[in-house]
Design a protein around this motif. Structure first.
Motif, PDB file in Angstrom:
ATOM      1  N   LYS A 248      93.437  74.317 -96.471  1.00 46.61           N
ATOM      2  CA  LYS A 248      94.415  73.350 -95.962  1.00 46.61           C
ATOM      3  C   LYS A 248      94.592  73.520 -94.460  1.00 46.61           C
ATOM      4  O   LYS A 248      94.664  72.538 -93.720  1.00 46.61           O
ATOM      5  CB  LYS A 248      95.743  73.533 -96.687  1.00 46.61           C
ATOM      6  CG  LYS A 248      96.772  72.499 -96.315  1.00 46.61           C
ATOM      7  CD  LYS A 248      98.020  72.631 -97.137  1.00 46.61           C
ATOM      8  CE  LYS A 248      99.015  71.552 -96.777  1.00 46.61           C
ATOM      9  NZ  LYS A 248     100.223  71.635 -97.579  1.00 46.61           N
ATOM     10  N   ARG A 249      94.640  74.744 -93.994  1.00 48.54           N
ATOM     11  CA  ARG A 249      94.802  75.014 -92.555  1.00 48.54           C
ATOM     12  C   ARG A 249      93.599  74.468 -91.776  1.00 48.54           C
ATOM     13  O   ARG A 249      93.769  73.882 -90.712  1.00 48.54           O
ATOM     14  CB  ARG A 249      94.965  76.526 -92.335  1.00 48.54           C
ATOM     15  CG  ARG A 249      95.092  76.952 -90.894  1.00 48.54           C
ATOM     16  CD  ARG A 249      96.277  76.384 -90.147  1.00 48.54           C
ATOM     17  NE  ARG A 249      97.511  76.418 -90.864  1.00 48.54           N
ATOM     18  CZ  ARG A 249      98.587  75.696 -90.544  1.00 48.54           C
ATOM     19  NH1 ARG A 249      98.563  74.885 -89.507  1.00 48.54           N
ATOM     20  NH2 ARG A 249      99.672  75.767 -91.237  1.00 48.54           N
ATOM     21  N   GLY A 250      92.413  74.644 -92.318  1.00 47.38           N
ATOM     22  CA  GLY A 250      91.209  74.129 -91.673  1.00 47.38           C
ATOM     23  C   GLY A 250      91.203  72.616 -91.598  1.00 47.38           C
ATOM     24  O   GLY A 250      90.780  72.029 -90.605  1.00 47.38           O
ATOM     25  N   LYS A 251      91.713  71.981 -92.667  1.00 42.57           N
ATOM     26  CA  LYS A 251      91.797  70.522 -92.678  1.00 42.57           C
ATOM     27  C   LYS A 251      92.781  70.033 -91.613  1.00 42.57           C
ATOM     28  O   LYS A 251      92.526  69.045 -90.929  1.00 42.57           O
ATOM     29  CB  LYS A 251      92.244  70.009 -94.055  1.00 42.57           C
ATOM     30  CG  LYS A 251      91.293  70.332 -95.182  1.00 42.57           C
ATOM     31  CD  LYS A 251      90.139  69.378 -95.203  1.00 42.57           C
ATOM     32  CE  LYS A 251      89.258  69.649 -96.400  1.00 42.57           C
ATOM     33  NZ  LYS A 251      88.006  68.932 -96.347  1.00 42.57           N
ATOM     34  N   ILE A 252      93.905  70.725 -91.465  1.00 40.87           N
ATOM     35  CA  ILE A 252      94.904  70.345 -90.468  1.00 40.87           C
ATOM     36  C   ILE A 252      94.326  70.488 -89.065  1.00 40.87           C
ATOM     37  O   ILE A 252      94.493  69.597 -88.227  1.00 40.87           O
ATOM     38  CB  ILE A 252      96.180  71.202 -90.635  1.00 40.87           C
ATOM     39  CG1 ILE A 252      96.887  70.845 -91.939  1.00 40.87           C
ATOM     40  CG2 ILE A 252      97.123  71.013 -89.454  1.00 40.87           C
ATOM     41  CD1 ILE A 252      97.958  71.820 -92.362  1.00 40.87           C
ATOM     42  N   ILE A 253      93.621  71.581 -88.799  1.00 42.97           N
ATOM     43  CA  ILE A 253      93.030  71.824 -87.478  1.00 42.97           C
ATOM     44  C   ILE A 253      91.967  70.776 -87.174  1.00 42.97           C
ATOM     45  O   ILE A 253      91.902  70.230 -86.075  1.00 42.97           O
ATOM     46  CB  ILE A 253      92.432  73.250 -87.394  1.00 42.97           C
ATOM     47  CG1 ILE A 253      93.525  74.312 -87.573  1.00 42.97           C
ATOM     48  CG2 ILE A 253      91.677  73.463 -86.109  1.00 42.97           C
ATOM     49  CD1 ILE A 253      94.616  74.313 -86.532  1.00 42.97           C
ATOM     50  N   ASN A 254      91.111  70.454 -88.160  1.00 39.23           N
ATOM     51  CA  ASN A 254      90.043  69.472 -87.964  1.00 39.23           C
ATOM     52  C   ASN A 254      90.556  68.039 -87.982  1.00 39.23           C
ATOM     53  O   ASN A 254      89.857  67.127 -87.537  1.00 39.23           O
ATOM     54  CB  ASN A 254      88.961  69.620 -89.045  1.00 39.23           C
ATOM     55  CG  ASN A 254      88.167  70.896 -88.871  1.00 39.23           C
ATOM     56  OD1 ASN A 254      87.974  71.360 -87.759  1.00 39.23           O
ATOM     57  ND2 ASN A 254      87.714  71.464 -89.973  1.00 39.23           N
ATOM     58  N   GLY A 255      91.757  67.829 -88.531  1.00 37.16           N
ATOM     59  CA  GLY A 255      92.312  66.483 -88.633  1.00 37.16           C
ATOM     60  C   GLY A 255      91.665  65.661 -89.720  1.00 37.16           C
ATOM     61  O   GLY A 255      91.567  64.445 -89.609  1.00 37.16           O
ATOM     62  N   THR A 256      91.216  66.323 -90.784  1.00 32.07           N
ATOM     63  CA  THR A 256      90.572  65.627 -91.887  1.00 32.07           C
ATOM     64  C   THR A 256      91.405  65.759 -93.153  1.00 32.07           C
ATOM     65  O   THR A 256      92.361  66.531 -93.206  1.00 32.07           O
ATOM     66  CB  THR A 256      89.163  66.192 -92.152  1.00 32.07           C
ATOM     67  OG1 THR A 256      89.283  67.600 -92.423  1.00 32.07           O
ATOM     68  CG2 THR A 256      88.255  65.985 -90.965  1.00 32.07           C
ATOM     69  N   TYR A 257      91.032  65.006 -94.171  1.00 31.88           N
ATOM     70  CA  TYR A 257      91.725  65.021 -95.452  1.00 31.88           C
ATOM     71  C   TYR A 257      90.743  65.354 -96.558  1.00 31.88           C
ATOM     72  O   TYR A 257      89.547  65.261 -96.387  1.00 31.88           O
ATOM     73  CB  TYR A 257      92.372  63.660 -95.722  1.00 31.88           C
ATOM     74  CG  TYR A 257      93.465  63.332 -94.745  1.00 31.88           C
ATOM     75  CD1 TYR A 257      94.773  63.727 -94.980  1.00 31.88           C
ATOM     76  CD2 TYR A 257      93.187  62.636 -93.575  1.00 31.88           C
ATOM     77  CE1 TYR A 257      95.779  63.438 -94.078  1.00 31.88           C
ATOM     78  CE2 TYR A 257      94.187  62.331 -92.667  1.00 31.88           C
ATOM     79  CZ  TYR A 257      95.480  62.743 -92.931  1.00 31.88           C
ATOM     80  OH  TYR A 257      96.478  62.451 -92.045  1.00 31.88           O
ATOM     81  N   GLY A 258      91.258  65.723 -97.715  1.00 28.78           N
ATOM     82  CA  GLY A 258      90.425  66.046 -98.862  1.00 28.78           C
ATOM     83  C   GLY A 258      91.290  66.467-100.026  1.00 28.78           C
ATOM     84  O   GLY A 258      92.477  66.141-100.078  1.00 28.78           O
ATOM     85  N   THR A 259      90.717  67.220-100.957  1.00 28.45           N
ATOM     86  CA  THR A 259      91.472  67.633-102.134  1.00 28.45           C
ATOM     87  C   THR A 259      92.550  68.649-101.758  1.00 28.45           C
ATOM     88  O   THR A 259      93.593  68.695-102.398  1.00 28.45           O
ATOM     89  CB  THR A 259      90.548  68.238-103.205  1.00 28.45           C
ATOM     90  OG1 THR A 259      89.799  69.300-102.620  1.00 28.45           O
ATOM     91  CG2 THR A 259      89.604  67.194-103.743  1.00 28.45           C
ATOM     92  N   ARG A 260      92.327  69.439-100.741  1.00 30.04           N
ATOM     93  CA  ARG A 260      93.312  70.430-100.317  1.00 30.04           C
ATOM     94  C   ARG A 260      94.430  69.817 -99.491  1.00 30.04           C
ATOM     95  O   ARG A 260      95.516  70.370 -99.410  1.00 30.04           O
ATOM     96  CB  ARG A 260      92.645  71.535 -99.473  1.00 30.04           C
ATOM     97  CG  ARG A 260      91.529  72.269-100.145  1.00 30.04           C
ATOM     98  CD  ARG A 260      92.048  73.302-101.105  1.00 30.04           C
ATOM     99  NE  ARG A 260      90.969  73.940-101.826  1.00 30.04           N
ATOM    100  CZ  ARG A 260      91.143  74.962-102.634  1.00 30.04           C
ATOM    101  NH1 ARG A 260      92.330  75.467-102.823  1.00 30.04           N
ATOM    102  NH2 ARG A 260      90.125  75.468-103.267  1.00 30.04           N
ATOM    103  N   ARG A 261      94.153  68.687 -98.869  1.00 29.84           N
ATOM    104  CA  ARG A 261      95.132  68.020 -98.001  1.00 29.84           C
ATOM    105  C   ARG A 261      95.100  66.526 -98.304  1.00 29.84           C
ATOM    106  O   ARG A 261      94.276  65.791 -97.794  1.00 29.84           O
ATOM    107  CB  ARG A 261      94.777  68.293 -96.538  1.00 29.84           C
ATOM    108  CG  ARG A 261      95.796  67.747 -95.566  1.00 29.84           C
ATOM    109  CD  ARG A 261      95.427  68.127 -94.146  1.00 29.84           C
ATOM    110  NE  ARG A 261      96.380  67.539 -93.235  1.00 29.84           N
ATOM    111  CZ  ARG A 261      96.072  66.845 -92.153  1.00 29.84           C
ATOM    112  NH1 ARG A 261      94.827  66.668 -91.817  1.00 29.84           N
ATOM    113  NH2 ARG A 261      96.991  66.358 -91.387  1.00 29.84           N
TER     114      ARG A 261
END
Length: 42
Positions: A9-22
């Motif tokens: 989730k932290r990686g998704k927030i940093i990258n600005g992307t979405y997925g199953t975790r975010r």
């Protein structure tokens, strides 16, 4: 696991992307019945 991790989730927030975790927050459209009720109140 961290800022560079694409699966966390932290990686998704940093990258600005979405997925199953975010998940994205879904914008709910007002239904036809709600629109009619709002128009009648005015």
């Amino acid at each position: 696991m961290g800022k560079g991790d694409k699966k966390s989730k932290r990686g998704k927030i940093i990258n600005g992307t979405y997925g199953t975790r975010r998940k994205r927050k879904i914008k709910r459209k007002p239904s036809i019945e709600e629109k009619i009720n709002v128009e009648k109140k005015k």
